[in-house]
Design a protein around this motif. Structure first.
Motif, mmCIF file in Angstrom:
data_model
loop_
_atom_site.group_PDB
_atom_site.id
_atom_site.type_symbol
_atom_site.label_atom_id
_atom_site.label_comp_id
_atom_site.label_asym_id
_atom_site.label_seq_id
_atom_site.Cartn_x
_atom_site.Cartn_y
_atom_site.Cartn_z
ATOM 1 N N VAL A 25 0.813 -1.221 0.000
ATOM 2 C CA VAL A 25 0.000 0.000 0.000
ATOM 3 C C VAL A 25 0.845 1.270 0.000
ATOM 4 C CG1 VAL A 25 -1.935 -1.159 1.148
ATOM 5 C CG2 VAL A 25 -0.204 -0.002 2.544
ATOM 6 N N ARG A 26 2.137 1.133 -0.196
ATOM 7 C CA ARG A 26 3.071 2.248 0.002
ATOM 8 C C ARG A 26 2.718 3.515 -0.786
ATOM 9 N NH1 ARG A 26 7.434 2.404 2.745
ATOM 10 N NH2 ARG A 26 7.826 0.177 2.656
ATOM 11 N N ALA A 27 2.379 3.393 -2.048
ATOM 12 C CA ALA A 27 2.114 4.599 -2.854
ATOM 13 C C ALA A 27 0.991 5.421 -2.242
ATOM 14 C CB ALA A 27 1.776 4.216 -4.289
ATOM 15 N N GLU A 28 -0.095 4.771 -1.870
ATOM 16 C CA GLU A 28 -1.215 5.514 -1.301
ATOM 17 C C GLU A 28 -0.939 5.900 0.152
ATOM 18 O OE1 GLU A 28 -6.030 5.612 -1.631
ATOM 19 O OE2 GLU A 28 -4.957 3.858 -2.377
ATOM 20 N N TYR A 29 -0.233 5.062 0.877
ATOM 21 C CA TYR A 29 0.149 5.381 2.259
ATOM 22 C C TYR A 29 0.986 6.656 2.304
ATOM 23 C CZ TYR A 29 2.289 4.879 6.871
ATOM 24 O OH TYR A 29 2.723 5.099 8.149
ATOM 25 N N ASN A 30 1.852 6.828 1.319
ATOM 26 C CA ASN A 30 2.741 7.991 1.287
ATOM 27 C C ASN A 30 2.007 9.315 1.091
ATOM 28 O OD1 ASN A 30 5.035 6.511 1.820
ATOM 29 N ND2 ASN A 30 5.632 6.315 -0.323
ATOM 30 N N THR A 31 0.731 9.280 0.741
ATOM 31 C CA THR A 31 -0.048 10.515 0.631
ATOM 32 C C THR A 31 -0.347 11.088 2.011
ATOM 33 O OG1 THR A 31 -2.218 9.423 0.717
ATOM 34 C CG2 THR A 31 -1.197 9.691 -1.478
ATOM 35 N N PHE A 60 -6.367 7.113 -6.961
ATOM 36 C CA PHE A 60 -5.936 5.717 -6.890
ATOM 37 C C PHE A 60 -7.151 4.846 -7.189
ATOM 38 C CE2 PHE A 60 -2.893 7.896 -4.196
ATOM 39 C CZ PHE A 60 -1.690 7.300 -4.547
ATOM 40 N N PRO A 61 -6.937 3.657 -7.747
ATOM 41 C CA PRO A 61 -8.071 2.743 -7.944
ATOM 42 C C PRO A 61 -8.739 2.432 -6.599
ATOM 43 C CG PRO A 61 -6.119 1.946 -9.104
ATOM 44 C CD PRO A 61 -5.677 3.101 -8.241
ATOM 45 N N LEU A 62 -10.041 2.245 -6.632
ATOM 46 C CA LEU A 62 -10.801 1.959 -5.422
ATOM 47 C C LEU A 62 -10.229 0.753 -4.679
ATOM 48 C CD1 LEU A 62 -13.198 2.560 -3.559
ATOM 49 C CD2 LEU A 62 -14.630 1.200 -5.095
ATOM 50 N N GLU A 63 -9.807 -0.270 -5.401
ATOM 51 C CA GLU A 63 -9.249 -1.466 -4.749
ATOM 52 C C GLU A 63 -7.986 -1.129 -3.958
ATOM 53 O OE1 GLU A 63 -10.770 -4.470 -4.445
ATOM 54 O OE2 GLU A 63 -12.407 -3.404 -5.424
ATOM 55 N N ASP A 64 -7.169 -0.207 -4.447
ATOM 56 C CA ASP A 64 -5.974 0.209 -3.709
ATOM 57 C C ASP A 64 -6.361 0.933 -2.418
ATOM 58 O OD1 ASP A 64 -4.540 -0.847 -5.801
ATOM 59 O OD2 ASP A 64 -3.704 1.066 -6.482
ATOM 60 N N SER A 65 -7.373 1.786 -2.500
ATOM 61 C CA SER A 65 -7.834 2.498 -1.298
ATOM 62 C C SER A 65 -8.407 1.520 -0.282
ATOM 63 C CB SER A 65 -8.878 3.557 -1.671
ATOM 64 O OG SER A 65 -8.295 4.550 -2.482
ATOM 65 N N LYS A 66 -9.079 0.498 -0.755
ATOM 66 C CA LYS A 66 -9.607 -0.538 0.145
ATOM 67 C C LYS A 66 -8.462 -1.256 0.860
ATOM 68 C CE LYS A 66 -13.854 -1.654 -2.381
ATOM 69 N NZ LYS A 66 -14.554 -2.748 -3.118
ATOM 70 N N ARG A 67 -7.411 -1.566 0.118
ATOM 71 C CA ARG A 67 -6.262 -2.240 0.736
ATOM 72 C C ARG A 67 -5.611 -1.349 1.796
ATOM 73 N NH1 ARG A 67 -6.231 -4.974 -4.085
ATOM 74 N NH2 ARG A 67 -5.271 -3.369 -5.332
ATOM 75 N N LEU A 68 -5.478 -0.048 1.517
ATOM 76 C CA LEU A 68 -4.911 0.856 2.517
ATOM 77 C C LEU A 68 -5.793 0.890 3.759
ATOM 78 C CD1 LEU A 68 -2.820 2.913 3.481
ATOM 79 C CD2 LEU A 68 -4.203 4.685 2.352
ATOM 80 N N CYS A 69 -7.089 0.908 3.575
ATOM 81 C CA CYS A 69 -8.023 0.909 4.705
ATOM 82 C C CYS A 69 -7.821 -0.347 5.558
ATOM 83 C CB CYS A 69 -9.459 1.000 4.185
ATOM 84 S SG CYS A 69 -10.722 1.023 5.474
#
Length: 175
Positions: A25-31, A60-69
């Protein structure tokens, strides 16, 4: 039954191949949109902080945001001290704009908090809601059903006074 539901959801929908790691999840986590605070609140609960202004619908794709959650929730739960069974969710709405509102992701978050991690979210604090949040809140509130009672609107001052000490207050919430 609930355990099977959570396990299936976690492994099939989110993780693709097992447990989520920061690298997943690093790319979205880094936000900076979601992270677990390094201190517990006054009630000894881990604190999951979400900064709404850092989430841009469609970035980000919704699936990526779900993984970060899921990663953020799992991380918060892993920090629960013995005898503690709930976490505190703090959603910082300061600086939020209409472009930050993502109703499909909010619907997923509601399910994650209250269906897939039942009774783990002790309280959700919505901090410094802007005036235009009333409309989206009216759309979100019915999704919460009985869990709406766990949601509370607070100011930064209320957050600081009621949930943290001066040493544990997240720096973004200092006056």
């Amino acid at each position: 039954m609930r355990l099977l539901l959570v396990s299936a959801w976690h492994s099939c929908v989110l993780c693709r191949a097992g447990n989520l790691t920061l690298d997943d999840v690093r790319a979205e986590y880094n936000t900076g949109k979601s992270f677990v605070h390094n201190s517990l609140d006054r009630y000894n609960r881990p604190v999951l902080i979400i900064k709404a202004r850092c989430h841009n619908s469609g970035e980000f794709p919704l699936e990526d945001s779900k993984r970060l959650c899921a990663y953020s929730l799992d991380t918060a739960l892993s920090k629960m001290p013995p005898g503690v069974e709930q976490i505190l969710g703090v959603i910082d709405l300061k600086g939020m704009q209409l472009s930050n509102i993502d109703l499909p992701f909010v619907a997923f978050m509601v399910d994650a908090f209250f269906v897939y991690y039942p009774r783990r979210m002790g309280q959700v604090l919505l901090v410094d809601a802007p005036w235009f949040f009333k409309g989206p809140w009216e759309a979100i509130k019915p999704l919460l059903r009985k869990y709406a009672a766990l949601v509370r609107f607070v100011s930064r001052q209320e957050l600081a006074n009621e949930f943290f000490t001066s040493q544990t207050l997240p720096k973004d919430f200092a006056s």
